[in-house]
Motif scaffolding. Structure first.
Motif, mmCIF file in Angstrom:
data_model
loop_
_atom_site.group_PDB
_atom_site.id
_atom_site.type_symbol
_atom_site.label_atom_id
_atom_site.label_comp_id
_atom_site.label_asym_id
_atom_site.label_seq_id
_atom_site.Cartn_x
_atom_site.Cartn_y
_atom_site.Cartn_z
ATOM 1 N N HIS A 55 53.394 42.253 39.417
ATOM 2 C CA HIS A 55 52.727 43.350 40.123
ATOM 3 C C HIS A 55 51.964 42.796 41.328
ATOM 4 O O HIS A 55 51.658 41.604 41.378
ATOM 5 C CB HIS A 55 51.710 44.035 39.215
ATOM 6 C CG HIS A 55 52.292 44.622 37.971
ATOM 7 N ND1 HIS A 55 52.353 45.965 37.738
ATOM 8 C CD2 HIS A 55 52.839 44.029 36.873
ATOM 9 C CE1 HIS A 55 52.902 46.194 36.555
ATOM 10 N NE2 HIS A 55 53.201 45.038 36.003
ATOM 11 N N THR A 56 51.642 43.687 42.254
ATOM 12 C CA THR A 56 50.717 43.316 43.327
ATOM 13 C C THR A 56 49.592 44.334 43.352
ATOM 14 O O THR A 56 49.849 45.546 43.345
ATOM 15 C CB THR A 56 51.432 43.282 44.692
ATOM 16 O OG1 THR A 56 52.503 42.338 44.613
ATOM 17 C CG2 THR A 56 50.467 42.857 45.794
ATOM 18 N N TYR A 57 48.365 43.813 43.329
ATOM 19 C CA TYR A 57 47.197 44.694 43.317
ATOM 20 C C TYR A 57 46.345 44.454 44.557
ATOM 21 O O TYR A 57 46.322 43.348 45.115
ATOM 22 C CB TYR A 57 46.342 44.441 42.064
ATOM 23 C CG TYR A 57 47.073 44.754 40.791
ATOM 24 C CD1 TYR A 57 47.305 46.070 40.416
ATOM 25 C CD2 TYR A 57 47.557 43.730 39.977
ATOM 26 C CE1 TYR A 57 48.008 46.368 39.254
ATOM 27 C CE2 TYR A 57 48.251 44.018 38.815
ATOM 28 C CZ TYR A 57 48.472 45.337 38.464
ATOM 29 O OH TYR A 57 49.170 45.638 37.321
ATOM 30 N N GLU A 58 45.637 45.507 44.932
ATOM 31 C CA GLU A 58 44.623 45.374 45.984
ATOM 32 C C GLU A 58 43.277 45.731 45.379
ATOM 33 O O GLU A 58 43.187 46.651 44.567
ATOM 34 C CB GLU A 58 44.942 46.300 47.149
ATOM 35 C CG GLU A 58 46.102 45.780 47.989
ATOM 36 C CD GLU A 58 46.505 46.728 49.110
ATOM 37 O OE1 GLU A 58 47.438 46.382 49.826
ATOM 38 O OE2 GLU A 58 45.885 47.802 49.239
ATOM 39 N N ARG B 144 52.893 39.360 34.890
ATOM 40 C CA ARG B 144 52.494 39.889 33.570
ATOM 41 C C ARG B 144 53.577 39.536 32.551
ATOM 42 O O ARG B 144 54.750 39.837 32.763
ATOM 43 C CB ARG B 144 52.334 41.406 33.675
ATOM 44 C CG ARG B 144 51.931 42.111 32.400
ATOM 45 C CD ARG B 144 51.644 43.591 32.658
ATOM 46 N NE ARG B 144 52.784 44.282 33.242
ATOM 47 C CZ ARG B 144 53.853 44.688 32.551
ATOM 48 N NH1 ARG B 144 53.911 44.475 31.259
ATOM 49 N NH2 ARG B 144 54.840 45.302 33.161
ATOM 50 N N MET C 84 47.280 49.407 42.375
ATOM 51 C CA MET C 84 48.552 48.695 42.472
ATOM 52 C C MET C 84 49.178 49.004 43.827
ATOM 53 O O MET C 84 49.367 50.160 44.168
ATOM 54 C CB MET C 84 49.498 49.116 41.348
ATOM 55 C CG MET C 84 50.789 48.315 41.344
ATOM 56 S SD MET C 84 51.868 48.667 39.938
ATOM 57 C CE MET C 84 52.455 50.292 40.373
ATOM 58 N N LEU D 159 47.639 51.080 32.669
ATOM 59 C CA LEU D 159 46.624 50.512 33.564
ATOM 60 C C LEU D 159 47.244 49.516 34.537
ATOM 61 O O LEU D 159 46.729 49.300 35.633
ATOM 62 C CB LEU D 159 45.522 49.815 32.751
ATOM 63 C CG LEU D 159 44.715 50.720 31.819
ATOM 64 C CD1 LEU D 159 43.828 49.889 30.914
ATOM 65 C CD2 LEU D 159 43.876 51.694 32.637
ATOM 66 N N TYR D 160 48.353 48.904 34.117
ATOM 67 C CA TYR D 160 49.033 47.962 35.020
ATOM 68 C C TYR D 160 49.872 48.698 36.058
ATOM 69 O O TYR D 160 50.354 48.101 37.006
ATOM 70 C CB TYR D 160 49.924 47.004 34.216
ATOM 71 C CG TYR D 160 49.123 46.025 33.391
ATOM 72 C CD1 TYR D 160 48.453 44.972 34.007
ATOM 73 C CD2 TYR D 160 49.010 46.166 32.021
ATOM 74 C CE1 TYR D 160 47.700 44.079 33.271
ATOM 75 C CE2 TYR D 160 48.266 45.274 31.267
ATOM 76 C CZ TYR D 160 47.606 44.232 31.898
ATOM 77 O OH TYR D 160 46.858 43.357 31.176
ATOM 78 N N TYR D 161 50.093 49.989 35.823
ATOM 79 C CA TYR D 161 50.974 50.761 36.708
ATOM 80 C C TYR D 161 50.229 51.860 37.460
ATOM 81 O O TYR D 161 50.807 52.889 37.767
ATOM 82 C CB TYR D 161 52.135 51.354 35.899
ATOM 83 C CG TYR D 161 53.175 50.329 35.509
ATOM 84 C CD1 TYR D 161 54.212 50.003 36.382
ATOM 85 C CD2 TYR D 161 53.120 49.679 34.281
ATOM 86 C CE1 TYR D 161 55.177 49.066 36.039
ATOM 87 C CE2 TYR D 161 54.077 48.738 33.924
ATOM 88 C CZ TYR D 161 55.100 48.440 34.806
ATOM 89 O OH TYR D 161 56.044 47.509 34.461
#
Lengths: 249, 319
Positions: A63-66, A81, B224, B312-314
C-alpha cells in the motif's frame, strides 16, 4: 491442533520492515508470488490473469499512504503488508479442523491445506488481512515465511531468507529471530523504535515496522543544493569543444 | 462483512428450529399438550427440517464440504468446532424426545426430561453460534454481549411464533395462551436487544484506526493514496462489503417494523379483536411471515453493517 503451543521455544522468526527505506516497487510481492507459486502453498492461483479484472492470491500487498498533520506537514509512506506470525494468533485458535497451526520450534504460522475445509473464519479473525482464500483450490493460503526456503540446505546459506527479503532492491526488509534480543533484527528494532501494528487487537505480532525517521528541520532539512548549471566557461572541456567555444563566443 | 446467503439462512433457520424445540419440550414438561401424534409429526418435522436445512446450508459456503467432519476436532479452542459438536450432540436427546412423542405416544415423565435436556442443548448450540461472531475482536460490531443476547432471544422468538401457530391450529388453548405471552415478551425483548445493539455499534466507539493499523498515527491523519491492486481482491469482497452500509438507514426500520412491530400488533389483535378461528390463524401466520422477512433483513444487516479491521488498510478511518 489449533491450540497455540503450550511451551513455545524462545525462537520467534519474523520480518522487520523499514518504512523509511521502502520505495513501493512491489518487488517483494512479485518474488514472493514467484517463489510460493512453486513452493509449499503452490499454486497461488490467479483468476483472469490477462483479462479485464485480474485477481489472485498474494501473500504481500504493498500500500501507499499519505499522512497529514493538519499543519502542512505530510509524508508519503510505502507500506508492505504481510503475515506478522503473531504470538497470540487468533487465526490459529478459531480454526475448527486443526489445519491452521503455529509451529513450536520457530513460531511460523502455517496452514495444512490437506485438512482445511475453506470456512474462511481464520481470515475473519486476522486483523491484518494476511490470509487469502484460494477460490480455485477451496482452501485458505498465507505467508509461510518461506519455510521451504529458509531451511533449504540445497541453497547457499546466504539465500536462506524469505523471498521478499532476498529480492528487496532497497534493503527495506530484514529477517531474523525476534525472540533473541542479541540478533541483528532485534538490535535494529531497539535502535529505531520498531513498532507492532494494532497492538490493541491483542495478537502480539512478531514482525516489526520501523517508522519513518523524523524530518530534519531548518537548514539541515533542506534538499542538497543544486549543481550550478549556469557555469558557461569551457574549462575542462576537450580540445575541439574549447576551439568551437572560442570561435563562437 | 459480506452477507453470505447460506450463512444468513443457516443462522435464522436453525435458530427457529432450535427455538421451536425448546417450546415443544416446555409444552410437554408442563403437560399443556398431550403426546398427539399429528402435532408431534408436524412440530418435530418442522423443527428438524429447519435445523437440518440450516446446518446443511452452512456447509455450502465451505471450500471443501466433504471435509466438514474434521470440524468436530478442535473444540478445545474453536467456537466453530464447539458449534458443530453441540449441534450433533443435541440431536441425541432431541431425536429421542421426538421418538418418545411420535412413536411411543409418551411426552411426560422421562420423555419430558429428555425433551428438557434437548432444549438446553438447543440453547447451548445457539450460544455457540453467537460466540463464533462475538469472539472476533477484528469486528467490534460483533465483539460484544448484544450479539450473544440477540441470537439467544431471536431464535426462540421465531420458534415461539411457529409453536403458537401450531398450538392454535391444533386447538390447544392453554398452550396457545402461554406461547402467546412468551412470543409477545420475546418480541419486546428482541426489539430492545436490537435497538441496544444498533446504539452500541453506531455509538462512535472506536477500537482500531488507520493510524494504529499502519503505525503512522503519530504523523497525523493517514489516508491511502495508492491501493496494492486495481481490482477487488478476496479481502475486499469478503470483508470490505460496502453496498449495504449506504442502505442501512432504510433497512433498519424495515427490520424493526417487519421483524418485531407487525408481529407484535398482529398478536395483540388476535387477543382483543373478535376474530374468528380462521382469522386468528391467518393473523398468526402473517405474524410469523412478517417476522421471517424482518429477521432476514436483520441478519443481512448484521453482516453488512459490520466493519472489519482489515478495511483500515484500504481507506477506512476507524472501526
Amino acid at each position: 491442533m489449533t491450540c497455540l503451543p503450550k511451551d513455545p521455544t524462545d525462537k520467534k522468526l519474523g520480518l522487520v520492515i523499514d518504512l523509511d527505506i521502502c520505495v513501493g516497487c512491489h518487488a517483494c510481492a512479485v518474488n514472493c508470488k514467484e517463489w510460493n507459486t512453486a513452493g509449499k502453498s503452490a499454486p497461488l492461483t490467479d483468476y483472469d490473469p490477462y483479462g479485464k479484472k485480474p485477481d489472485g492470491v498474494w501473500f504481500n500487498r504493498i500500500h501507499t499512504y499519505e499522512t497529514d498533520d493538519g499543519q502542512g506537514n505530510g509524508t508519503t509512506v510505502h507500506f508492505p503488508r504481510s503475515c506478522l506470525h503473531c504470538e497470540d494468533a487468533p487465526c490459529v485458535t478459531v480454526c475448527p479442523t486443526g489445519a491452521s497451526y503455529k509451529r513450536t520450534e520457530d513460531g511460523i504460522v502455517l496452514v495444512n491445506e490437506d485438512i482445511c475445509i475453506g470456512c474462511k473464519l481464520c481470515s475473519w479473525a486476522c486483523p491484518y488481512g494476511a490470509r487469502e482464500y484460494d477460490e480455485a483450490e477451496g482452501v485458505m493460503k498465507k505467508c509461510t515465511l518461506c519455510v521451504d526456503k529458509i531451511y533449504n540446505e540445497n541453497l547457499p546459506e546466504s539465500s536462506r531468507v524469505p523471498a521478499c527479503v532476498s529480492t528487496c532492491p532497497a534493503g527495506a526488509r530484514s529477517f531474523g529471530d525476534l525472540g533473541d534480543p542479541d540478533s541483528e533484527v532485534s538490535k535494529l528494532v531497539a535502535a529505531r523504535g520498531g513498532i507492532e501494528l494494532m497492538p490493541e487487537q491483542g495478537t502480539k505480532p512478531v514482525n516489526r515496522y520501523l517508522p519513518p525517521r523524523p524530518r530534519k528541520k531548518g537548514e539541515e532539512g533542506k534538499a542538497p543544493r543544486m549543481l550550478n548549471h549556469s557555469d558557461d566557461s569551457a574549462d575542462g572541456a576537450g580540445l575541439i569543444a574549447r576551439w568551437v567555444d572560442k570561435i563562437l563566443s | 462483512m459480506h452477507p453470505a446467503k447460506s450463512v444468513i439462512f443457516f443462522t435464522t433457520a436453525s435458530g427457529a428450529g432450535y427455538g421451536l424445540m425448546v417450546w415443544l419440550a416446555l409444552l410437554a414438561a408442563l403437560g399443556l399438550v398431550p403426546a398427539d401424534q399429528a402435532f408431534g409429526i408436524v412440530g418435530f418435522g418442522l423443527a428438524f427440517a429447519l435445523i437440518v436445512g440450516g446446518l446443511l446450508s452452512s456447509t455450502f459456503h465451505l471450500g471443501h464440504p466433504e471435509r466438514a467432519w474434521r470440524a468436530f476436532s478442535q473444540w478445545r479452542s474453536s467456537w466453530l468446532s464447539r458449534e458443530g459438536v453441540a449441534a450433533v450432540v443435541a440431536f441425541l436427546p432431541l431425536g429421542l424426545f421426538a421418538l418418545c412423542w411420535v412413536v411411543m405416544g409418551e411426552n411426560r415423565g422421562n420423555a419430558a426430561l429428555i425433551g428438557l435436556i434437548g432444549a438446553a442443548m438447543s440453547l447451548l448450540t445457539i450460544f455457540t453460534t453467537s460466540m463464533i461472531y462475538a469472539q472476533l475482536k477484528t469486528i467490534p460490531a460483533w465483539h460484544n454481549g448484544w450479539t450473544v443476547a440477540g441470537y439467544l432471544v431471536l431464535g426462540p422468538m421465531n420458534g415461539a411464533l411457529i409453536a403458537l401457530l401450531l398450538a392454535q391450529a391444533f386447538g390447544y388453548a392453554d398452550a396457545a395462551q402461554l406461547l402467546h405471552r412468551l412470543a409477545v415478551a420475546l418480541l419486546v425483548a428482541g426489539l430492545a436487544i436490537k435497538l441496544f445493539y444498533w446504539l452500541r455499534i453506531h455509538g462512535g466507539r472506536v477500537t482500531s484506526t488507520a493510524g494504529t493499523a499502519t503505525g503512522l498515527g503519530h504523523l497525523g491523519k493517514v489516508t491511502m493514496s495508492a491501493s496494492p491492486h486495481d481490482t477487488d481482491n478476496y479481502l475486499l469482497r469478503e470483508m470490505g462489503f460496502r453496498v449495504a452500509r449506504k442502505h442501512a438507514a432504510k433497512l433498519r426500520p424495515i427490520a424493526i417494523v417487519a421483524g418485531f412491530i407487525i408481529p407484535f400488533l398482529l398478536l395483540v389483535l388476535t387477543h382483543h379483536a373478535g376474530l374468528g378461528e380462521g382469522g386468528i390463524l391467518l393473523a398468526l401466520a402473517l405474524a410469523w411471515l412478517s417476522c421471517q422477512i424482518g429477521l432476514y433483513v436483520e441478519r443481512w444487516l448484521f453482516f453488512a453493517e459490520a466493519k472489519h479491521a482489515v478495511t483500515l488498510y484500504y481507506g477506512e478511518q476507524a472501526i
